[in-house]
Structures are given as C-alpha cells and as structure tokens.
Enzyme design. Structure first.
Site, short mmCIF file in Angstrom:
data_model
loop_
_atom_site.label_atom_id
_atom_site.label_comp_id
_atom_site.label_asym_id
_atom_site.label_seq_id
_atom_site.Cartn_x
_atom_site.Cartn_y
_atom_site.Cartn_z
CE1 TYR A 99 -4.11 -2.79 5.87
CE2 TYR A 99 -3.43 -0.53 5.41
CZ TYR A 99 -3.84 -1.78 4.96
OH TYR A 99 -3.96 -2.01 3.61
CB SER A 116 -0.86 -0.03 1.27
OG SER A 116 -1.47 1.21 1.50
CE LYS A 124 -1.55 -4.14 3.41
NZ LYS A 124 -1.89 -5.51 2.98
P1 NAD Z 1 -11.25 -6.98 1.50
O1 NAD Z 1 -11.48 -6.96 2.97
O2 NAD Z 1 -12.40 -6.73 0.60
O3 NAD Z 1 -10.59 -8.38 1.06
C1 NAD Z 1 -9.76 -9.13 1.93
C2 NAD Z 1 -10.31 -10.55 1.95
O4 NAD Z 1 -9.47 -11.34 2.78
C3 NAD Z 1 -11.71 -10.62 2.54
O5 NAD Z 1 -12.54 -11.35 1.66
C4 NAD Z 1 -11.53 -11.37 3.86
O6 NAD Z 1 -12.64 -12.20 4.16
C5 NAD Z 1 -10.27 -12.17 3.59
N1 NAD Z 1 -9.46 -12.50 4.76
C6 NAD Z 1 -9.00 -11.68 5.73
N2 NAD Z 1 -8.25 -12.38 6.60
C7 NAD Z 1 -8.21 -13.65 6.15
C8 NAD Z 1 -7.59 -14.85 6.60
N3 NAD Z 1 -6.86 -14.88 7.72
N4 NAD Z 1 -7.77 -15.99 5.89
C9 NAD Z 1 -8.51 -15.98 4.77
N5 NAD Z 1 -9.13 -14.89 4.29
C10 NAD Z 1 -8.97 -13.74 4.97
O7 NAD Z 1 -10.06 -5.96 1.22
P2 NAD Z 1 -9.48 -5.41 -0.17
O8 NAD Z 1 -9.81 -3.97 -0.26
O9 NAD Z 1 -9.85 -6.32 -1.26
O10 NAD Z 1 -7.93 -5.50 0.14
C11 NAD Z 1 -7.17 -6.63 -0.27
C12 NAD Z 1 -5.72 -6.42 0.14
O11 NAD Z 1 -5.23 -5.24 -0.47
C13 NAD Z 1 -5.51 -6.27 1.64
O12 NAD Z 1 -4.32 -6.92 1.99
C14 NAD Z 1 -5.37 -4.78 1.81
O13 NAD Z 1 -4.59 -4.46 2.93
C15 NAD Z 1 -4.66 -4.40 0.53
N6 NAD Z 1 -4.86 -3.00 0.17
C16 NAD Z 1 -6.14 -2.51 0.06
C17 NAD Z 1 -6.34 -1.18 -0.24
C18 NAD Z 1 -7.72 -0.59 -0.30
O14 NAD Z 1 -7.86 0.62 -0.20
N7 NAD Z 1 -8.76 -1.40 -0.52
C19 NAD Z 1 -5.22 -0.34 -0.47
C20 NAD Z 1 -3.94 -0.88 -0.37
C21 NAD Z 1 -3.77 -2.22 -0.05
C1 WQD Z 2 -9.28 9.83 0.96
C2 WQD Z 2 -9.44 11.33 1.20
C3 WQD Z 2 -9.88 11.93 3.49
C4 WQD Z 2 -13.79 10.08 3.84
C5 WQD Z 2 -6.89 4.74 2.96
C6 WQD Z 2 -5.86 4.06 3.84
C7 WQD Z 2 -4.69 3.63 3.02
C8 WQD Z 2 -5.13 2.76 1.82
C9 WQD Z 2 -6.23 3.42 1.04
C10 WQD Z 2 -5.01 0.45 2.46
C11 WQD Z 2 -8.76 11.81 2.48
C12 WQD Z 2 -11.05 12.27 2.60
C13 WQD Z 2 -12.58 10.51 3.34
C14 WQD Z 2 -14.78 11.05 4.16
C15 WQD Z 2 -13.30 12.78 3.43
N1 WQD Z 2 -5.68 1.50 2.28
N2 WQD Z 2 -12.35 11.83 3.14
N3 WQD Z 2 -14.50 12.35 3.93
O1 WQD Z 2 -7.11 7.74 3.86
O2 WQD Z 2 -6.23 8.19 1.51
O3 WQD Z 2 -6.30 5.89 2.37
O4 WQD Z 2 -7.30 3.82 1.93
O5 WQD Z 2 -3.84 0.26 2.39
O6 WQD Z 2 -3.84 2.93 3.86
O7 WQD Z 2 -5.46 4.98 4.85
O8 WQD Z 2 -8.41 7.00 1.82
O9 WQD Z 2 -10.74 7.12 1.09
O10 WQD Z 2 -10.23 7.19 3.55
O11 WQD Z 2 -9.65 9.14 2.15
O12 WQD Z 2 -13.10 13.98 3.26
O13 WQD Z 2 -15.88 10.71 4.65
O14 WQD Z 2 -10.83 11.58 1.40
O15 WQD Z 2 -9.69 12.94 4.45
O16 WQD Z 2 -8.25 13.08 2.24
P1 WQD Z 2 -6.95 7.32 2.46
P2 WQD Z 2 -9.84 7.55 2.17
#
Ligand code: NAD
Ligand code: WQD
Length: 341
Positions: free
Chosen positions: A152, A127, A156
C-alpha cells in the site's frame, strides 16, 4: 463559469467530504466510484448537506473505456484521485490486488486527463505513510521518504513519482500530492462519515465501536514506546479540515497559481497526540467511557509521525481549525447515526 472537478472514489470517506466542500465552494462535481468500499448512501448525505446531488458514475477507474465515457460527458478542469484500496495489512497479504487497482486506476485517470487536451490539473491523495519511521518530527515535505514497508505504502510512493514525472514531461500537465496524516472524525451533520467494514484496523473507529458496545475492549498497542506516556504519537486531522485543504489546492491549480508544476503539501495539524490522549479526548468530549487495555506493540507501527504543515499554511492559505473535541464529538455522532440512534 463554474469549474468542474472529477472526484474518483467520491462515494468514500474522504471523497464524500471533499465533494461537500467543493460544492459549498461553488464547484460542479462529478463523482466516479465503483462502490467496492462504499455505498450510494454517502451521496444521499452529500445531497442532504448541500442540496446538490452531483452526477454519479458507477465506474471502475481501472476500466479506461468506461472512464473515457465520463470525459465525453463532462469537461474536467481538475481531477482528484481517491479511488484506491487502503488496508495496509491486506496489501501485504495481497500485493497484486493493490498494485493493480491503485496504480492502474491512477494511470488511467492521468491518461484520460491528457487525452482531454488543454491544461490538466491532477490532485493525488498521498499519505504520511511515505515518510515511514521519520528520523525527526515534525516532518516537512523535504523529509526523506523511507523505503515503503507495505505494498500500500509503495503504491503511494510510486503514484507520487508517476505524477511528478508526468508534470516534468508534459506541457500543460500540473499535479499536487497531498500527504494526509491520520484523517479522523466525520461531518458535523453526522450524515456522512467512514463506513467501517469488518473489524476496524484504525484507532478512532475502534474507539467508537467499543464505546457503542460493538467491540468489548480496545487494545492499545504498546506502552513502552519512547514517548511521554509510552504510546505512539500521531497527527489526527479532522476530515472536514482535510476536505477544505483539497478545495484550497483545487483553487490553486485551477487559478493557475502554482509555483512549480508539481507540488507536495503535508496536510496535518502539526500537533502530536498520543493514543492515550486521543482516548481521553474522546471520553471527555462525549462523556462516555471506553473500555481499553494495553497489549503488545502492533508490527509495523512507527513510534511517532506528525506534520509540519507550514507549507500548506502559507501556500494554500489553509490551516486545520477544528479542535480535537469537535472531531471526537463528530466521530461519536457518526457512530450513533450508523447504529440508528
Ligand atoms: P475509502 O475506501 O472510503 O474511499 C475510496 C473509494 O474509492 C471507495 O468509495 C471505493 O469504493 C472507491 N474505489 C476503490 N477502487 C476503485 C476503482 N478502481 N474505481 C472506482 N472506485 C474505486 O477510503 P478513504 O479513506 O476515503 O481514502 C481515500 C484515499 O485517500 C485513498 O486513496 C487512500 O489511500 C488515501 N488516504 C487515506 C487515508 C486514511 O487514513 N483514510 C490516509 C492517507 C491517504
Ligand atoms: C494509530 C495509532 C496504533 C488501533 C494508518 C495507515 C496510514 C494512513 C493512516 C493511509 C497507532 C494505535 C490502533 C487499535 C491502537 N492510511 N492503535 N489500537 O497506523 O497511524 O496509520 O492510517 O494512508 O498509512 O498505516 O493509524 O489508526 O491504525 O493507528 O492502539 O485498535 O493507534 O498502534 O499507534 P496509523 P491507526
């Protein structure tokens, strides 16, 4: 012969989109998920889109014995690891929940890949959170990682380090970490998307739920940031574009085309958008109004973070293609699908 990709967390938001794109690209996919943050319906969506229902194991990847059984049933050419918890705020309140699940699940997967023998290809979903508040934008993969501001984020950083060390130490062990920026949107079919549980923390689900009348008003957190319109800047990457980056990375690993045993790629558009610009894009793409107001800054938010995706463009031959209008249309179509419209 078709190659087999194991997708942990494959029933989730990003995992389900990646599963679709892998199947479309000709891979066999095996999905493992314990359904703690998803339901089996996403796999119905995968089947409706691709015509293929991938084998699914309701397995907790923290359970090494159960995971080993999956490896007994399938030879895995590449494993993509999504199985993790992802709520930043919750991780601050319940750090051990995050350290146990996110670290143990990843280390079990690495061990299972090592025990299988032969070449091991492991792709980790990292991330942009690892960059913290960057000194300058856009960030490249060489930009420094900042001390994590949440458990969290720390998982990562630690998982990246575990993967790096395994690649350095073990013959035949290869790793790629993809650092996603802000994944948003849904599949254009509106058959898969993000499953919101409770009040959304993230901007786009909050926008769509407000437009749908589920939430009364969106609060824009802060209007006094040193940015052109005073709101934060982010790099919003369409989830289908993001999914395609995984296919390119899997091609690179299984095609044995990596330059080094461990590689990192930023997966973003390279285009910063402010919070207000994103709201406007949603309104104009869909012809709907979003009720919003300014509120105070949210603790822990960074002013701006956006990607330099040049390395992914060059090495993966991948580029974000979908316009923000396409993405906002898909987000709204998914919200309407969830609401049964
Ligand atoms: P999500 O929660 O929709 O998907 C994660 C899936 O993993 C879920 O279906 C959950 O049931 C499953 N899971 C969690 N722990 C588990 C375990 N121990 N065993 C088996 N299954 C398990 O999340 P997502 O948004 O699809 O994110 C996927 C990955 O990408 C995560 O590692 C997250 O940290 C990373 N990521 C997400 C974002 C984002 O903004 N969505 C950004 C950067 C990185
Ligand atoms: C985006 C912008 C908020 C909600 C998060 C995680 C990051 C990554 C992606 C996993 C910011 C603003 C938001 C609201 C708002 N995930 N906002 N009102 O914080 O950039 O990233 O998701 O790895 O680790 O921290 O994403 O969508 O929460 O916010 O004004 O109700 O929107 O302040 O500027 P963020 P976000």
């Amino acid at each position: 012969m078709k190659k087999t990709v194991l997708v942990t967390g494959g029933a989730g938001f990003i995992g389900s989109h990646v599963t679709v794109e892998l199947i479309n690209a000709g891979y066999d996919v095996v999905v493992v998920d314990n359904l703690t943050n998803s339901d089996g319906k996403s796999l119905d969506g995968v089947e409706a889109i691709t015509g293929v229902r991938p084998p699914f194991y309701k397995v907790d990847t923290c359970d090494a014995v159960a995971l080993a059984k999956v490896f007994e049933a399938h030879h895995i050419d590449c494993a993509i690891h999504f199985a993790a918890y992802k709520a930043v705020g919750e991780s601050v309140a319940e750090p051990m929940k995050y350290y146990m699940n996110n670290m143990l699940s990843f280390m079990n997967l690495i061990e299972a890949m090592r025990r299988q023998g032969g070449r091991a290809n492991v792709l980790f979903s990292s991330s942009a959170t690892v960059y913290g508040e960057p000194d300058a934008c856009p960030v490249t993969e060489a930009s420094p990682r900042k001390p994590a501001t949440s458990p969290y984020g720390n998982t990562k950083q630690m998982a990246e380090d575990v993967l790096r060390d395994c690649c350095a130490a073990y013959d035949g062990f290869y790793g790629i970490a993809l650092r996603y920026f802000n994944p948003v949107g849904a599949h254009p079919s509106a058959l898969i998307g993000e499953l919101p549980i409770g009040v959304p923390n993230n901007l786009v689900p909050f926008i769509t739920q407000t437009a749908a009348g589920i939430r009364e008003c969106l609060t824009v957190f802060g209007n006094d940031y040193p940015t052109p319109d005073g709101t934060c800047l982010r790099d919003f990457i369409d989830v289908v574009d993001l999914a395609k980056a995984h296919v390119s990375a899997v091609d690179r690993m299984t095609g044995e085309k990596m330059d080094t045993k461990y590689e990192i790629f930023n997966i973003g558009t390279g285009r910063p958008l402010s919070v207000l610009e994103l709201i406007s894009a949603f309104e104009s793409a869909n012809g709907v109004k979003v009720n919003w107001k300014f509120g105070p800054r949210r603790a822990g938010d960074t002013t701006e973070v956006w990607a330099d995706p040049t390395r992914a463009n060059k090495c993966l031959g991948w580029k974000a293609e979908r316009s923000i209008d396409d993405t906002m249309r898909s987000a709204w179509a998914w919200q309407k699908h969830l609401d049964g419209c």
